[in-house]
Design a protein around this motif. Structure first.
Motif, PDB file in Angstrom:
ATOM      1  N   PRO A  41      35.784  33.277 -16.362  1.00 16.87           N
ATOM      2  CA  PRO A  41      34.690  33.662 -17.428  1.00 16.87           C
ATOM      3  C   PRO A  41      34.530  35.085 -17.687  1.00 16.87           C
ATOM      4  O   PRO A  41      35.083  35.769 -16.653  1.00 16.87           O
ATOM      5  N   ILE A  42      33.924  35.552 -18.681  1.00 21.06           N
ATOM      6  CA  ILE A  42      33.609  37.026 -18.813  1.00 21.06           C
ATOM      7  C   ILE A  42      32.583  37.323 -17.823  1.00 21.06           C
ATOM      8  O   ILE A  42      31.557  36.507 -17.862  1.00 21.06           O
ATOM      9  N   PRO A  43      32.760  38.225 -17.148  1.00 23.84           N
ATOM     10  CA  PRO A  43      31.630  38.636 -15.836  1.00 23.84           C
ATOM     11  C   PRO A  43      30.357  39.085 -16.652  1.00 23.84           C
ATOM     12  O   PRO A  43      30.552  39.877 -17.519  1.00 23.84           O
ATOM     13  N   HIS A  44      29.351  38.627 -16.371  1.00 26.18           N
ATOM     14  CA  HIS A  44      28.078  39.041 -16.598  1.00 26.18           C
ATOM     15  C   HIS A  44      27.771  40.865 -16.456  1.00 26.18           C
ATOM     16  O   HIS A  44      27.237  41.209 -17.274  1.00 26.18           O
ATOM     17  N   GLU A  45      28.568  41.104 -15.505  1.00 25.44           N
ATOM     18  CA  GLU A  45      28.465  42.730 -15.397  1.00 25.44           C
ATOM     19  C   GLU A  45      29.088  43.655 -16.331  1.00 25.44           C
ATOM     20  O   GLU A  45      28.522  44.620 -16.950  1.00 25.44           O
ATOM     21  N   LEU A  46      29.699  43.085 -17.381  1.00 26.25           N
ATOM     22  CA  LEU A  46      30.303  43.752 -18.772  1.00 26.25           C
ATOM     23  C   LEU A  46      28.890  44.117 -19.508  1.00 26.25           C
ATOM     24  O   LEU A  46      28.850  45.057 -20.141  1.00 26.25           O
ATOM     25  N   GLY A  47      27.780  43.368 -19.337  1.00 20.92           N
ATOM     26  CA  GLY A  47      26.623  43.601 -20.001  1.00 20.92           C
ATOM     27  C   GLY A  47      26.029  44.914 -19.696  1.00 20.92           C
ATOM     28  O   GLY A  47      25.006  45.414 -20.168  1.00 20.92           O
ATOM     29  N   LYS A  48      26.420  45.567 -18.430  1.00 21.15           N
ATOM     30  CA  LYS A  48      25.798  46.748 -17.921  1.00 21.15           C
ATOM     31  C   LYS A  48      26.299  47.839 -18.635  1.00 21.15           C
ATOM     32  O   LYS A  48      26.091  48.959 -18.267  1.00 21.15           O
ATOM     33  N   LEU A  49      27.636  47.868 -19.326  1.00 22.57           N
ATOM     34  CA  LEU A  49      28.461  48.821 -20.038  1.00 22.57           C
ATOM     35  C   LEU A  49      27.640  49.267 -21.275  1.00 22.57           C
ATOM     36  O   LEU A  49      28.312  49.018 -22.366  1.00 22.57           O
ATOM     37  N   GLN A  50      26.527  50.011 -20.970  1.00 20.58           N
ATOM     38  CA  GLN A  50      25.934  50.423 -22.254  1.00 20.58           C
ATOM     39  C   GLN A  50      26.606  51.323 -23.298  1.00 20.58           C
ATOM     40  O   GLN A  50      26.093  51.625 -24.214  1.00 20.58           O
ATOM     41  N   LYS A  51      27.498  52.066 -22.920  1.00 25.47           N
ATOM     42  CA  LYS A  51      28.302  53.105 -23.469  1.00 25.47           C
ATOM     43  C   LYS A  51      29.477  52.602 -24.316  1.00 25.47           C
ATOM     44  O   LYS A  51      29.937  53.168 -24.856  1.00 25.47           O
ATOM     45  N   LEU A  52      29.773  51.316 -23.963  1.00 25.47           N
ATOM     46  CA  LEU A  52      30.958  50.812 -24.449  1.00 25.47           C
ATOM     47  C   LEU A  52      30.925  50.542 -25.923  1.00 25.47           C
ATOM     48  O   LEU A  52      30.110  50.212 -26.598  1.00 25.47           O
ATOM     49  N   THR A  53      32.050  51.204 -26.697  1.00 31.78           N
ATOM     50  CA  THR A  53      32.242  51.228 -28.068  1.00 31.78           C
ATOM     51  C   THR A  53      33.276  50.226 -28.596  1.00 31.78           C
ATOM     52  O   THR A  53      33.110  49.716 -29.492  1.00 31.78           O
ATOM     53  N   SER A  54      34.203  50.020 -27.734  1.00 31.03           N
ATOM     54  CA  SER A  54      35.265  49.060 -28.001  1.00 31.03           C
ATOM     55  C   SER A  54      35.337  48.138 -26.795  1.00 31.03           C
ATOM     56  O   SER A  54      35.683  48.459 -25.730  1.00 31.03           O
ATOM     57  N   LEU A  55      35.552  46.819 -26.997  1.00 26.90           N
ATOM     58  CA  LEU A  55      36.004  45.749 -26.178  1.00 26.90           C
ATOM     59  C   LEU A  55      37.054  44.793 -26.608  1.00 26.90           C
ATOM     60  O   LEU A  55      36.618  44.036 -27.583  1.00 26.90           O
ATOM     61  N   LEU A  56      38.185  44.940 -26.304  1.00 27.90           N
ATOM     62  CA  LEU A  56      39.177  44.143 -26.609  1.00 27.90           C
ATOM     63  C   LEU A  56      39.683  43.348 -25.653  1.00 27.90           C
ATOM     64  O   LEU A  56      40.324  43.606 -24.496  1.00 27.90           O
ATOM     65  N   LEU A  57      39.438  41.981 -25.614  1.00 29.18           N
ATOM     66  CA  LEU A  57      39.825  40.936 -24.714  1.00 29.18           C
ATOM     67  C   LEU A  57      40.834  39.603 -25.145  1.00 29.18           C
ATOM     68  O   LEU A  57      40.808  38.637 -24.629  1.00 29.18           O
ATOM     69  N   TRP A  58      41.130  40.060 -26.584  1.00 26.25           N
ATOM     70  CA  TRP A  58      41.901  38.904 -27.144  1.00 26.25           C
ATOM     71  C   TRP A  58      43.156  38.644 -26.666  1.00 26.25           C
ATOM     72  O   TRP A  58      43.744  39.406 -25.875  1.00 26.25           O
ATOM     73  N   GLY A  59      43.538  37.498 -26.952  1.00 25.77           N
ATOM     74  CA  GLY A  59      45.036  37.281 -26.368  1.00 25.77           C
ATOM     75  C   GLY A  59      45.072  36.825 -24.836  1.00 25.77           C
ATOM     76  O   GLY A  59      46.148  37.037 -24.446  1.00 25.77           O
ATOM     77  N   ASN A  60      43.948  36.151 -24.286  1.00 24.91           N
ATOM     78  CA  ASN A  60      43.815  35.925 -22.718  1.00 24.91           C
ATOM     79  C   ASN A  60      43.702  34.355 -22.837  1.00 24.91           C
ATOM     80  O   ASN A  60      43.967  33.660 -23.842  1.00 24.91           O
TER      81      ASN A  60
END
Length: 128
Positions: A41-60
């Protein structure tokens, strides 16, 4: 606090899960983990990254649902989870991503309608 702003590990065939410690990278702006063999799963902790502008997790091979907590990443402009094994519905909370320009969710196992809340995004390309 870790002050990394860009983490780019893509097209390397890493076959582990995304570690929850990624949430400690509070200054992270770009996370490029596409074209690997990431699973779980996508970890819940990614939701803490409030400065994130690009999230590329495709192709996994990520599984589970798209987390509503990802709407906490209110600076996201590019959000790509396509070509995984994600299931469930698209969370309506993603409509809080008002600066979002690109949303890619194709090639998953998603069900249900596209939430009308996504119209709150200034510009979106949803390939659900």
């Amino acid at each position: 606090m870790i002050s990394v702003q860009t983490l780019a590990i893509y097209d390397t065939e890493i076959s582990s899960s995304i570690p929850p410690e990624i949430g400690l990278c509070s200054e992270l702006r770009n996370l490029y983990l596409h074209m690997n063999k990431l699973k779980g799963p996508i970890p819940h902790e990614l939701g803490k990254l409030q400065k994130l502008t690009s999230l590329l997790l495709w192709g996994n091979s990520l599984t589970g649902t798209i987390l509503p907590e990802l709407s906490n990443c209110s600076m996201l402009v590019v959000f790509d989870l396509s070509a995984n094994e994600l299931s469930g519905q698209i969370p309506r909370e993603l409509g809080k991503l008002t600066v979002l320009e690109e949303l890619h969710l194709s090639e998953n196992l998603l069900t249900g309608p596209i939430p009308p809340e996504l119209s709150n995004c200034t510009s979106h390309s949803d390939s659900a």
